[in-house]
Design a protein around this motif. Structure first.
Motif, short mmCIF file in Angstrom:
data_model
loop_
_atom_site.label_atom_id
_atom_site.label_comp_id
_atom_site.label_asym_id
_atom_site.label_seq_id
_atom_site.Cartn_x
_atom_site.Cartn_y
_atom_site.Cartn_z
N LEU A 148 0.86 -1.19 0.00
CA LEU A 148 0.00 0.00 0.00
C LEU A 148 0.89 1.23 0.00
N VAL A 149 0.78 2.05 -1.05
CA VAL A 149 1.56 3.29 -1.15
C VAL A 149 0.58 4.45 -1.02
N GLU A 150 0.56 5.08 0.13
CA GLU A 150 -0.43 6.11 0.47
C GLU A 150 0.21 7.10 1.44
N ASP A 151 0.17 8.40 1.08
CA ASP A 151 0.81 9.40 1.95
C ASP A 151 -0.14 9.97 3.00
N ASP A 152 -1.43 9.66 2.88
CA ASP A 152 -2.40 10.08 3.90
C ASP A 152 -2.27 9.12 5.08
N GLU A 153 -1.66 9.60 6.16
CA GLU A 153 -1.34 8.73 7.28
C GLU A 153 -2.59 8.08 7.87
N TYR A 154 -3.66 8.86 8.03
CA TYR A 154 -4.89 8.31 8.62
C TYR A 154 -5.49 7.22 7.73
N LEU A 155 -5.58 7.50 6.42
CA LEU A 155 -6.15 6.52 5.50
C LEU A 155 -5.28 5.27 5.44
N ALA A 156 -3.96 5.45 5.42
CA ALA A 156 -3.05 4.30 5.36
C ALA A 156 -3.24 3.41 6.59
N GLN A 157 -3.37 4.03 7.76
CA GLN A 157 -3.58 3.25 8.98
C GLN A 157 -4.91 2.50 8.94
N LEU A 158 -5.94 3.18 8.43
CA LEU A 158 -7.26 2.56 8.35
C LEU A 158 -7.24 1.35 7.42
N LEU A 159 -6.66 1.53 6.22
CA LEU A 159 -6.62 0.43 5.26
C LEU A 159 -5.73 -0.71 5.76
N ASN A 160 -4.61 -0.34 6.36
CA ASN A 160 -3.70 -1.36 6.89
C ASN A 160 -4.41 -2.21 7.94
N GLN A 161 -5.12 -1.55 8.86
CA GLN A 161 -5.82 -2.28 9.91
C GLN A 161 -6.92 -3.16 9.33
N TYR A 162 -7.68 -2.60 8.40
CA TYR A 162 -8.80 -3.34 7.80
C TYR A 162 -8.30 -4.60 7.08
N LEU A 163 -7.25 -4.46 6.28
CA LEU A 163 -6.71 -5.60 5.53
C LEU A 163 -6.01 -6.59 6.45
N SER A 164 -5.29 -6.07 7.44
CA SER A 164 -4.59 -6.97 8.37
C SER A 164 -5.58 -7.80 9.17
N ASP A 165 -6.72 -7.20 9.52
CA ASP A 165 -7.73 -7.94 10.27
C ASP A 165 -8.31 -9.09 9.45
N ARG A 166 -8.13 -9.03 8.14
CA ARG A 166 -8.63 -10.09 7.25
C ARG A 166 -7.49 -10.97 6.74
N ASN A 167 -6.43 -11.00 7.52
CA ASN A 167 -5.31 -11.92 7.31
C ASN A 167 -4.47 -11.61 6.08
N TYR A 168 -4.46 -10.36 5.66
CA TYR A 168 -3.54 -9.94 4.61
C TYR A 168 -2.27 -9.37 5.25
N ILE A 169 -1.15 -9.63 4.60
CA ILE A 169 0.12 -9.02 5.03
C ILE A 169 0.29 -7.73 4.25
N VAL A 170 0.45 -6.63 4.97
CA VAL A 170 0.46 -5.30 4.33
C VAL A 170 1.77 -4.58 4.64
N ASP A 171 2.45 -4.13 3.58
CA ASP A 171 3.56 -3.21 3.73
C ASP A 171 3.07 -1.83 3.31
N VAL A 172 3.45 -0.80 4.07
CA VAL A 172 2.98 0.56 3.79
C VAL A 172 4.18 1.44 3.44
N ALA A 173 4.08 2.13 2.30
CA ALA A 173 5.06 3.15 1.93
C ALA A 173 4.34 4.48 1.83
N THR A 174 5.01 5.56 2.25
CA THR A 174 4.33 6.86 2.31
C THR A 174 4.73 7.80 1.19
N ASP A 175 5.60 7.37 0.28
CA ASP A 175 5.93 8.18 -0.90
C ASP A 175 6.27 7.26 -2.06
N GLY A 176 6.27 7.82 -3.27
CA GLY A 176 6.44 7.01 -4.46
C GLY A 176 7.80 6.34 -4.57
N GLU A 177 8.86 7.04 -4.19
CA GLU A 177 10.19 6.44 -4.28
C GLU A 177 10.33 5.24 -3.35
#
Length: 777
Positions: A5-34
């Motif tokens: 998940l590449v998302e610079d909106d910290e709140y949205l990234a946390q929300l999506l990370n939590q939602y997907l993790s709760d459904r047994n997905y492994i999520v890596d989060v990056a906050t910028d394109g590089e």
């Protein structure tokens, strides 16, 4: 499953990370394109979810970079940009899907599941205007094969012009497409970018007025002179005009029917004004159909008005006078729309190959041989061009637009190699089929050529007739049209879609009554299914569920057309098993992009899941499924089928004595021979090791034995010349069982054919035996 998940909106990234993790997905989060690019290059992910607007490197650029590096995993763009143009740009950048914020979490998860379930990415087409070429996947621009170094804004301007080469773009339209609302350019800024682009084009000898100023209106690409070589498959003027003319002609034919629908709508509104609700349902249905079809013909505002009327007519309570007045006002505006010409947006279709004049490009430094092949090809009705170097071939591919390339691998010039050109073609022009003709014969060369998408590998010397037979077969196979079944109860919408899609080389079947769906599905056997969401008798959701419940059709890509894009409707679409949807009114470019992305991705997935990579034959799972279907049809029509088991004789000693590379080469060529020796109605598969199965439709046991015996004699004469001039010959043994005489299902036929095969081996191998009822078989 692992997601980046590449998302610079910290709140949205946390929300999506939590939602997907709760459904047994492994999520890596990056906050910028590089950072996201580095993550994707370093780790393996099942799907990438990218925000478009990112610091350091935006999501579209990130996607383009990955696709230029042949990154194959699905990519989903997550963005707040919500118009068809942005969606097309995102899809052409190599994205597999495009979701607009705010997005429901359930819809996002459904789209991720659909992407992972259905397949992989397909490369966007190259934009061409004469010698000018722009590759959206790599952001490379060339003129007559000379590269142009453009600034991002210059590149965006040129891409905008190339995507609609006959359109005149006003200053306002250009700004709307290329600048954000927060940073509007001045008049001088836009002129400076236009001037800079013209200067760079002039530097590579492009016409000085390639970007033409239409005073008082805007800018457009200048028409080419008739003697300027323009690639036939990308002729935007002729193709677009033909499609636009066809759509406008269709509009003139159906306009009276559209006006009748408006009349029915007016009757319903007038009845409501008189407190008569008996026509409200009919009026709502007419408004729904108008909302879906008007945009296809270029009346986008008219479609919006019809949608507003439909939404208001959905209510069950009494209408107030102000609501009646509003409905009547919208109705007046709707009628006014038809007093002007429609402005349909039509994507650029490829020019289909002319079967009477096929273009062959021969790339070979042996000019004498090339001229001999050219002379033979002309007798087969082909137009031929010869390039004796790779450097000469590159511009010829652009200007000549061959339907087939016959390519040698060896060239005397340093730094030139046929494999290099083949790799460029696989990356930039995968639609052009390539046949390799070379003296090289190593398995590694064959494997490299196969991986790069070549359609055939021929070894010199070879009779001219045989070369041309292969060439003609490849051309015919390469231009097999994908089959698309469209189900929509709106006849006018069906006609508009058919007119829009026909120039793209698709075989179309349109069905306006969903009650005939199953018969059309079994008879037409589509490669892709397009369903309207809302239809009488059976809804699109119900048809989709029926298809997904049938094992034969579970992998069929399904695209929905819907006027309802609320989260509940979209979730229902994906829950039913759909792969994608396009909202009404339909945008031509978006529909084309999504449809072809889905077709190409499904084709890639099928090749990976259903084909044996070494022989090119169907694997055991795929061939077993096809055999079961063939037996079912044979039983229905009371026709014989012959089931044959084939086994290469003494194959283990081949591997032990000459090495596994030689064994692989034997299997590869045996697979080639089987593919070339049987009909499209037959089933040929590799079931493991040196064991193959051939099932012949409408063939009794006696005929099958005769056919396989002839094939055995052909295979006996095949020689493998190994190192130290060692000559290797291999035979096969076969056993045949006839359906339904020897067995009425696949397991029984397999067992009886295997028993016949065992008898053939006991009798000395190199034989074809039939299952005889008088024996233990």
């Amino acid at each position: 499953m692992k997601i980046l998940l590449v998302e610079d909106d910290e709140y949205l990234a946390q929300l999506l990370n939590q939602y997907l993790s709760d459904r047994n997905y492994i999520v890596d989060v990056a906050t910028d394109g590089e950072s996201g690019l580095n993550y994707a290059r370093t780790f393996d992910y099942d799907v990438l979810v990218l925000d478009v607007v990112l610091p350091k490197l935006d999501g579209i650029s990130l996607c383009k970079t990955l696709r230029s590096e042949h990154y194959q995993m699905p990519v989903l763009l997550l963005t707040a940009l919500d118009n068809s143009r942005d969606k097309v740009l995102g899809l052409d950048a190599g994205a597999d899907d495009y979701v607009v914020k705010p997005v429901g979490l359930e819809e996002l998860l459904a789209r991720i599941r659909a992407l992972v379930r259905r397949g992989r990415y397909s490369r966007p087409p190259i934009l061409t205007w004469g010698p000018l070429q722009l590759d959206p996947a790599t952001c490379e621009v060339t003129y007559d094969s000379r590269p142009l170094a453009l600034t991002p804004k210059e590149y965006a301007l040129l891409e905008l012009f190339l995507r609609s080469p006959t359109q005149v773009f006003s200053r306002e339209v250009i700004i709307d497409h290329l600048w954000s609302l927060e940073e509007p350019p001045t008049e001088n800024t836009l002129r400076a970018h236009i001037k800079g682009l013209r200067t760079k084009l002039k530097a590579v000898d492009a016409p000085p007025k390639l970007i033409e100023t239409i005073y008082g209106v805007g800018y457009r690409l200048q028409d080419y002179e008739e003697d300027t070589p323009t690639p036939p498959q990308t002729g935007p003027d002729s193709s677009n005009n033909a499609t636009l003319n066809a759509i406008q002609s269709l509009w003139q034919r159906i306009k009276p029917n559209v006006l009748k629908r408006v009349d029915l709508l007016e009757e319903g509104i007038s009845a409501l004004a008189a407190h008569d609700e008996s026509l409200q349902g009919t009026a709502r249905q007419e408004a729904h159909k108008l909302a879906g079809s008007l945009g296809t013909f270029g009346y986008h505002y008219g479609s919006s008005l019809a949608r507003k009327i439909e939404e208001m007519l959905l209510q069950d309570r009494d209408f107030s006078q102000s609501q009646i007045d509003q409905l009547q006002q919208w109705l007046v505006e709707l009628r006014q729309q038809f007093q002007r010409q429609p402005t349909a947006t039509v994507p650029e279709p490829p020019t289909l190959p002319d079967p009477e004049k096929r273009r062959l490009l021969i790339v070979d430094d042996d000019r004498l041989l090339a001229e001999q092949i050219a002379e033979e090809a002309e007798t087969w009705g082909m137009d031929v061009k010869i390039a004796t170097t790779v450097q000469e071939a590159r511009p010829a591919i652009v200007t000549y637009s061959p339907g087939l390339i016959l390519l040698d691998l060896n060239f005397p010039e340093p730094g030139e190699d046929g494999l290099m050109l083949l790799e460029e073609l696989a990356r930039n022009r995968p639609e052009i089929p390539v046949v390799v003709l070379t003296v090289r014969d190593s398995f590694q060369d064959r494997l490299s050529v196969s991986r790069l998408g070549s359609q055939a590998f021929l070894q010199k010397p070879l009779p001219m007739t045989q070369i041309m037979e292969v060439a003609m077969e490849v051309i015919q196979r390469s231009h097999t049209a994908a089959k698309v079944l469209i189900v929509d109860d709106d006849e006018q919408e069906l006609q508009g879609l058919t007119t829009l899609l026909s120039p793209w080389g698709l075989e179309l079947e349109a069905l306006n009554d969903p009650r005939g769906f199953w018969q059309s599905l079994e008879t037409f056997m589509p490669d892709l299914l397009v369903l309207d969401f809302e239809m009488p008798h059976y809804s699109g959701i119900e048809l989709c569920q029926v298809v997904r419940n049938e094992p034969q059709w579970r992998k069929l890509p399904i695209l929905f057309l819907t006027a309802h894009t609320d989260s509940a409707t979209v979730d229902r679409i994906f829950q039913a098993g759909a792969d994608d949807y396009v909202s009404k009114p339909i945008s031509g470019p978006e529909l084309i992009s999504r449809l072809f992305n889905r077709l190409e991705r499904t084709k890639l997935l099928q090749n990976l899941a259903e084909l044996d990579a070494l022989t090119g034959l169907a694997n055991r799972r795929k061939s077993s499924y096809d055999i079961t279907n063939l037996l079912r049809l044979a039983l229905r029509h009371d026709r014989p089928v012959s089931f044959a088991m084939l086994d290469l004789d003494h194959f283990k000693p081949v591997n032990d004595t000459y090495g596994h590379a030689t064994g692989d080469l034997v299997l590869h060529r045996f697979g080639e021979m089987l593919r070339d020796s049987f009909r499209a109605d037959d089933v040929v598969g590799r079931w493991g090791g040196e064991e193959f199965v051939v099932v012949m439709a409408d063939t009794d046991g006696v005929s099958a034995v005769e056919r396989l015996s002839r094939l055995l004699q052909q295979w006996r004469s095949h020689e493998f010349i190994l190192d130290d001039d060692v000559c290797l010959q291999v035979t096969f043994s076969a056993g045949v069982a006839q359906f339904p005489r020897d067995g009425d299902d696949l397991p029984t036929l397999y067992r009886r054919a295997d028993q016949a095969l065992y008898r053939a081996k006991e009798a000395g191998r190199g034989r074809v035996f039939s299952c005889d009822l008088d024996t233990d078989c």
